[in-house]
Design a protein around this motif. Structure first.
Motif, PDB file in Angstrom:
ATOM      1  N   SER A   1      -2.023  -2.621  -3.886  1.00  0.00           N
ATOM      2  CA  SER A   1      -1.184  -2.391  -2.349  1.00  0.00           C
ATOM      3  C   SER A   1      -1.316  -1.866  -0.921  1.00  0.00           C
ATOM      4  O   SER A   1      -2.868  -2.067  -1.113  1.00  0.00           O
ATOM      5  CB  SER A   1      -0.226  -0.463  -3.015  1.00  0.00           C
ATOM      6  OG  SER A   1      -1.240   0.397  -3.615  1.00  0.00           O
ATOM      7  N   LEU A   2      -0.844  -2.280  -0.024  1.00  0.00           N
ATOM      8  CA  LEU A   2      -2.021  -1.802   1.630  1.00  0.00           C
ATOM      9  C   LEU A   2      -1.820  -0.354   1.451  1.00  0.00           C
ATOM     10  O   LEU A   2      -1.184   0.061   2.093  1.00  0.00           O
ATOM     11  CB  LEU A   2      -1.012  -2.598   2.505  1.00  0.00           C
ATOM     12  CG  LEU A   2      -1.399  -3.689   1.870  1.00  0.00           C
ATOM     13  CD1 LEU A   2       0.177  -4.886   3.247  1.00  0.00           C
ATOM     14  CD2 LEU A   2      -2.268  -4.375   2.087  1.00  0.00           C
ATOM     15  N   ASP A   3      -3.449  -0.415   2.159  1.00  0.00           N
ATOM     16  CA  ASP A   3      -3.039   1.342   2.815  1.00  0.00           C
ATOM     17  C   ASP A   3      -2.891   0.993   4.146  1.00  0.00           C
ATOM     18  O   ASP A   3      -3.313   0.115   5.469  1.00  0.00           O
ATOM     19  CB  ASP A   3      -5.403   1.623   3.152  1.00  0.00           C
ATOM     20  CG  ASP A   3      -4.625   2.936   3.990  1.00  0.00           C
ATOM     21  OD1 ASP A   3      -4.451   3.784   4.329  1.00  0.00           O
ATOM     22  OD2 ASP A   3      -6.562   2.947   4.010  1.00  0.00           O
ATOM     23  N   GLU A   4      -1.464   1.078   5.218  1.00  0.00           N
ATOM     24  CA  GLU A   4      -1.310   1.540   6.249  1.00  0.00           C
ATOM     25  C   GLU A   4      -2.129   1.344   7.268  1.00  0.00           C
ATOM     26  O   GLU A   4      -1.396   1.132   8.617  1.00  0.00           O
ATOM     27  CB  GLU A   4       0.404   1.885   6.289  1.00  0.00           C
ATOM     28  CG  GLU A   4       1.319   0.523   5.221  1.00  0.00           C
ATOM     29  CD  GLU A   4       2.767   0.218   5.595  1.00  0.00           C
ATOM     30  OE1 GLU A   4       3.695   0.351   5.814  1.00  0.00           O
ATOM     31  OE2 GLU A   4       3.091   1.627   5.583  1.00  0.00           O
ATOM     32  N   SER A   5      -2.506   2.475   6.693  1.00  0.00           N
ATOM     33  CA  SER A   5      -3.181   3.043   8.041  1.00  0.00           C
ATOM     34  C   SER A   5      -4.845   2.346   8.505  1.00  0.00           C
ATOM     35  O   SER A   5      -4.850   2.938   9.133  1.00  0.00           O
ATOM     36  CB  SER A   5      -3.365   3.917   7.448  1.00  0.00           C
ATOM     37  OG  SER A   5      -4.603   4.637   6.182  1.00  0.00           O
ATOM     38  N   SER A   6      -4.668   1.720   7.233  1.00  0.00           N
ATOM     39  CA  SER A   6      -6.250   0.810   7.948  1.00  0.00           C
ATOM     40  C   SER A   6      -6.062  -0.391   8.594  1.00  0.00           C
ATOM     41  O   SER A   6      -6.593  -1.538   9.059  1.00  0.00           O
ATOM     42  CB  SER A   6      -6.849   0.573   6.491  1.00  0.00           C
ATOM     43  OG  SER A   6      -5.472  -0.916   5.773  1.00  0.00           O
ATOM     44  N   TYR A   7      -4.038  -1.142   9.188  1.00  0.00           N
ATOM     45  CA  TYR A   7      -3.858  -1.802   9.632  1.00  0.00           C
ATOM     46  C   TYR A   7      -2.412  -1.673  11.260  1.00  0.00           C
ATOM     47  O   TYR A   7      -2.184  -0.403  10.473  1.00  0.00           O
ATOM     48  CB  TYR A   7      -4.218  -3.219   9.226  1.00  0.00           C
ATOM     49  CG  TYR A   7      -2.288  -3.443   8.735  1.00  0.00           C
ATOM     50  CD1 TYR A   7      -1.165  -4.117   8.605  1.00  0.00           C
ATOM     51  CD2 TYR A   7      -2.330  -2.169   7.477  1.00  0.00           C
ATOM     52  CE1 TYR A   7       0.100  -4.172   7.797  1.00  0.00           C
ATOM     53  CE2 TYR A   7      -1.295  -2.205   6.351  1.00  0.00           C
ATOM     54  CZ  TYR A   7      -0.198  -3.494   6.822  1.00  0.00           C
ATOM     55  OH  TYR A   7       0.667  -3.091   6.546  1.00  0.00           O
TER      56      TYR A   7
ATOM     57  N   TYR B   1       8.341  -5.823   2.917  1.00  0.00           N
ATOM     58  CA  TYR B   1       9.092  -7.008   1.934  1.00  0.00           C
ATOM     59  C   TYR B   1      10.663  -5.650   1.942  1.00  0.00           C
ATOM     60  O   TYR B   1      10.679  -4.762   2.167  1.00  0.00           O
ATOM     61  CB  TYR B   1       9.243  -6.354   0.480  1.00  0.00           C
ATOM     62  CG  TYR B   1       7.923  -7.330   0.270  1.00  0.00           C
ATOM     63  CD1 TYR B   1       7.947  -8.792   0.329  1.00  0.00           C
ATOM     64  CD2 TYR B   1       6.392  -7.104   0.634  1.00  0.00           C
ATOM     65  CE1 TYR B   1       6.026  -9.710   0.077  1.00  0.00           C
ATOM     66  CE2 TYR B   1       5.432  -7.693   0.900  1.00  0.00           C
ATOM     67  CZ  TYR B   1       5.388  -8.653  -0.043  1.00  0.00           C
ATOM     68  OH  TYR B   1       4.049  -9.668   0.141  1.00  0.00           O
ATOM     69  N   ARG B   2      12.345  -6.508   1.896  1.00  0.00           N
ATOM     70  CA  ARG B   2      13.705  -6.010   2.082  1.00  0.00           C
ATOM     71  C   ARG B   2      13.878  -4.976   1.285  1.00  0.00           C
ATOM     72  O   ARG B   2      14.490  -3.693   1.689  1.00  0.00           O
ATOM     73  CB  ARG B   2      14.426  -6.884   2.219  1.00  0.00           C
ATOM     74  CG  ARG B   2      14.568  -7.572   3.414  1.00  0.00           C
ATOM     75  CD  ARG B   2      15.149  -9.233   3.122  1.00  0.00           C
ATOM     76  NE  ARG B   2      15.785  -9.878   4.719  1.00  0.00           N
ATOM     77  CZ  ARG B   2      16.318 -10.600   4.511  1.00  0.00           C
ATOM     78  NH1 ARG B   2      17.950 -10.434   3.788  1.00  0.00           N
ATOM     79  NH2 ARG B   2      16.196 -11.413   5.110  1.00  0.00           N
ATOM     80  N   SER B   3      12.590  -4.312   0.212  1.00  0.00           N
ATOM     81  CA  SER B   3      12.658  -4.027  -0.994  1.00  0.00           C
ATOM     82  C   SER B   3      11.254  -3.233  -1.209  1.00  0.00           C
ATOM     83  O   SER B   3      10.243  -4.523  -1.685  1.00  0.00           O
ATOM     84  CB  SER B   3      13.568  -4.126  -1.902  1.00  0.00           C
ATOM     85  OG  SER B   3      13.080  -4.588  -2.625  1.00  0.00           O
ATOM     86  N   ASN B   4      11.160  -2.397  -2.387  1.00  0.00           N
ATOM     87  CA  ASN B   4       9.997  -2.276  -2.998  1.00  0.00           C
ATOM     88  C   ASN B   4       9.990  -2.735  -4.119  1.00  0.00           C
ATOM     89  O   ASN B   4      10.814  -1.808  -5.305  1.00  0.00           O
ATOM     90  CB  ASN B   4       9.675  -0.454  -2.660  1.00  0.00           C
ATOM     91  CG  ASN B   4       8.797   0.525  -3.081  1.00  0.00           C
ATOM     92  OD1 ASN B   4       7.605  -0.558  -4.126  1.00  0.00           O
ATOM     93  ND2 ASN B   4       7.468   0.710  -1.997  1.00  0.00           N
ATOM     94  N   PRO B   5       8.559  -2.973  -5.029  1.00  0.00           N
ATOM     95  CA  PRO B   5       9.524  -3.640  -5.998  1.00  0.00           C
ATOM     96  C   PRO B   5       8.415  -2.530  -6.940  1.00  0.00           C
ATOM     97  O   PRO B   5       9.290  -3.216  -7.592  1.00  0.00           O
ATOM     98  CB  PRO B   5       8.200  -4.687  -5.744  1.00  0.00           C
ATOM     99  CG  PRO B   5       7.360  -4.134  -5.480  1.00  0.00           C
ATOM    100  CD  PRO B   5       7.849  -3.895  -3.652  1.00  0.00           C
TER     101      PRO B   5
ATOM    102  N   MET C   1       6.703  -0.210   5.708  1.00  0.00           N
ATOM    103  CA  MET C   1       7.060  -0.018   4.332  1.00  0.00           C
ATOM    104  C   MET C   1       6.931   1.586   4.043  1.00  0.00           C
ATOM    105  O   MET C   1       7.134   2.259   3.000  1.00  0.00           O
ATOM    106  CB  MET C   1       6.304  -0.565   3.490  1.00  0.00           C
ATOM    107  CG  MET C   1       7.401  -2.172   3.079  1.00  0.00           C
ATOM    108  SD  MET C   1       6.584  -3.163   2.080  1.00  0.00           S
ATOM    109  CE  MET C   1       7.291  -2.589   1.039  1.00  0.00           C
ATOM    110  N   SER C   2       6.616   2.346   4.804  1.00  0.00           N
ATOM    111  CA  SER C   2       6.799   4.225   4.877  1.00  0.00           C
ATOM    112  C   SER C   2       4.867   4.700   3.818  1.00  0.00           C
ATOM    113  O   SER C   2       5.225   5.376   3.049  1.00  0.00           O
ATOM    114  CB  SER C   2       8.195   4.308   4.107  1.00  0.00           C
ATOM    115  OG  SER C   2       8.913   4.702   5.223  1.00  0.00           O
ATOM    116  N   GLY C   3       4.449   3.654   3.522  1.00  0.00           N
ATOM    117  CA  GLY C   3       3.302   3.966   3.321  1.00  0.00           C
ATOM    118  C   GLY C   3       2.759   3.964   1.807  1.00  0.00           C
ATOM    119  O   GLY C   3       2.120   4.231   1.119  1.00  0.00           O
ATOM    120  N   ASP C   4       4.467   3.595   1.152  1.00  0.00           N
ATOM    121  CA  ASP C   4       3.932   3.042  -0.243  1.00  0.00           C
ATOM    122  C   ASP C   4       4.201   0.846  -0.267  1.00  0.00           C
ATOM    123  O   ASP C   4       5.138   0.695  -0.162  1.00  0.00           O
ATOM    124  CB  ASP C   4       4.946   3.184  -0.990  1.00  0.00           C
ATOM    125  CG  ASP C   4       5.205   3.026  -2.663  1.00  0.00           C
ATOM    126  OD1 ASP C   4       3.863   2.106  -2.745  1.00  0.00           O
ATOM    127  OD2 ASP C   4       5.969   3.219  -3.132  1.00  0.00           O
TER     128      ASP C   4
END
Length: 584
Positions: free
Chosen positions: A203-209, A190-194, A214-217
């Motif tokens: 939320s997504l675990d960015e390490s899982s894919y 997303y363009r911004s963090n809500p 979005m820098s981990g958040d």
């Protein structure tokens, strides 16, 4: 209607649900999702939902599957779905028919100016919005919509499996899920963090894919109260298969139910909390007295008693905000105890601290939301947001000095100041009660924020004045110049006010305004388009008055008797009861 709904749900608390052979073959999580869906079917009154799926950009092939799934959910859960791609459906009169409007993978500019205005009025009048997947890839040049959706699409990697972290297991859209949810979808960046303006549910675990940016958040589902209405968004729903997945269907159902006002939740932004119990274990906790709690599925469920599980690892001191998710099975008894010295005697905790009660059917000073035996909750405010047996609720217990405020599902229901020299709210332990045999109360996600207790962002709720009546926008009319009056509190959107960071008091998307920037006693107070002037800025005072920044005079209920329809005007401050206000 809302109170009747909740009473009806309560009747179902002990029912056994029949399951089809197909459901019996599902995973445990999917069975829970299907069972939750059927429970809601008998609970909710009939209502109508508009599903809008117009595309002016990329068109998702899954839209048809999404419409079918929503129709099936509606048929099973007592709401009717009207599906359209015609923007002409967005008129004031037509939108008034619906409790919620679903934007199903819309893309691009899908509404004209007049239709946008009608939809804005619908939301400001208390309407509900559900955004699914590409609803975030919609109306980039319409600021109101960006605020409603919470965030807009930036990019996405290829469709793949990812781990979804469930941050809120009390909201109806996520309560059926475990702490993590493994599923395949097209995961939006997303363009911004809500997170700063919405309450993040998952939320997504960015390490899982691969491909998250979005820098981990990385929020992926959230809810928010927005300009008088309710907004829910989920990033899932790209694939056709999503709409046959029971857990995802239950996720959608929970979003629709909440947006339509069939269930309540605390959807204020939440940051800065530290878990005391996150579901993984009870390290730091001790049982006092008989009975105890069973730990399963990240949930503590009371058994036997009278006892208490208390957090012995740390004493809370100074100002703090404690949040606790809880659910009763039926007519059950429990409570959250705060402000007591360390003790393995549950009676010592009750006698030296304060219990915030959980028991919907006891006397007023011993029922849900009360400070047990001392002060009743605002029962009308409580009943407007209390979810029934079988559904989760959230307490915020906010301590500021010796002041104790209780919020239920985001709405303030009690405000108490300790004057007992033998007790103090300034320090002490916290605990949850197991009341006795037959009392089954479950707890999840116990967390605390110490220091500043004010929620980040604006505060929203009722403004109560003399005779317990509410500050009310006359007839719910949002036109410039609409008068402000006293009226019996009923929970409508024209009695919901937001004290914003800029000092404005806002309702129905407009500001509380001193007519013509006047300073004379008796100057009319009305609703007006927000423009940043000092005649729209207000400062709550410690004595309960609310003063105009422009003149220093007070918000005043006119006359010497105060009934429904009493006009609100500006007046020299005099400390009378008609100048005392309580902000929820």
């Amino acid at each position: 209607m809302h109170a009747r709904l909740k009473a009806a749900v309560g009747l179902l608390a002990g029912c056994t649900l029949w399951m089809t052979p197909q459901a019996q073959a599902l995973t445990v999580g999917d069975q829970q999702a299907e069972a939750s869906s059927r429970t809601a079917a008998a609970a909710d009154p009939a209502y109508d939902v508009l599903v809008f799926s117009r595309t002016a950009g990329f068109r998702h092939s899954s839209i048809g599957a999404g419409v079918t799934a929503l129709r099936e959910l509606g048929a099973a859960n007592n709401f009717t779905v009207d599906a359209t791609e015609d923007p002409a459906a967005f008129t004031t009169g037509n939108l008034a028919r619906y409790e919620a409007v679903v934007f199903l993978s819309t893309t691009g500019d899908v509404l004209g100016a007049a239709q946008q205005t009608a939809f804005e009025q619908y939301i400001k009048g208390g309407g509900g919005y559900v955004g699914i997947h590409a609803a975030a890839d919609t109306e980039y040049d319409w600021p109101f919509y960006e605020g409603l959706a919470g965030a807009l699409f930036h990019s996405h990697p290829p469709t793949q499996s990812a781990t979804v972290k469930i941050e809120d297991r009390a909201h109806d859209a996520t309560a059926h899920l475990g702490s993590t949810w493994q599923r395949t979808d097209e995961w939006y960046d997303y363009r911004s963090n809500p997170r700063a303006t919405a309450h993040v549910l998952a939320s997504l675990d960015e390490s899982s894919y691969s491909g998250g940016t979005m820098s981990g958040d990385h929020p992926i589902a959230w809810c928010k109260d927005y300009q008088g209405g309710r907004a829910f968004y989920t990033g899932g729903g790209h694939t056709d298969e999503s709409y046959t997945e029971p857990a995802f269907r239950r996720h959608l159902l929970g979003g629709v139910r909440w947006a339509a006002g069939m269930t309540d939740a605390d959807c204020r932004p939440e940051t800065g909390y530290t878990p005391l119990f996150d579901g993984s274990g009870t390290t730091g906790w001790k049982q006092a007295g008989p009975g105890g709690f069973a730990l399963a599925d990240g949930t503590l469920t009371s058994r036997g008693g009278l006892g208490m599980l208390w957090y012995a690892a740390k004493e809370l001191t100074g100002n703090y905000s404690l949040k606790v998710d809880w659910k009763v099975a039926g007519d059950d008894n429990s409570g959250v105890v705060i402000g007591f010295p360390a003790s393995d005697d549950p009676w010592s905790a009750l006698n030296n601290g304060y219990e915030i009660q959980i028991d919907a059917t006891d006397a007023a000073d011993r029922t849900t939301g009360s400070v047990y035996g001392i002060k009743s909750a605002d029962l009308a405010a409580r009943d407007a947001v209390l979810n029934p047996p079988g559904e989760w609720n959230t307490y915020e217990i906010r301590v500021t000095g010796e002041r104790l405020e209780v919020f239920l599902n985001g709405r303030k229901i009690n405000d108490f100041t300790n004057t007992d020299p033998a007790r103090s709210l300034r320090q002490g332990h916290i605990g949850i009660q197991n009341h006795g045999d037959g009392d089954e109360v479950a707890f999840r996600n116990i967390r605390v924020k110490q220091g500043g207790t004010q929620q980040p962002g604006p505060r929203t709720g009722e403004v109560k004045g003399v005779n317990g009546k509410c500050l009310d926008v006359a007839d719910g009319n949002s036109a410039d110049g609409t008068g402000i009056q006293l009226w019996g509190c009923w929970g409508g959107p024209n009695q919901q006010w937001t004290l914003a960071d800029d000092g404005t008091l806002r309702s129905l998307g407009k500001c509380l305004d001193v007519d013509g920037a006047g300073t004379a006693d008796g100057t009319k107070i009305h609703l007006w388009t927000c423009h940043g002037g000092t005649n729209q800025q207000w400062t709550p005072q410690p004595d309960g008055s609310i003063r105009s920044t422009h003149s220093g005079k007070c918000l005043d209920a006119s006359g010497a008797t105060w009934n429904d329809g009493t006009k609100i005007h500006l007046w020299t401050c005099h400390n009378g009861p008609n100048q005392k206000w309580t902000l929820s």
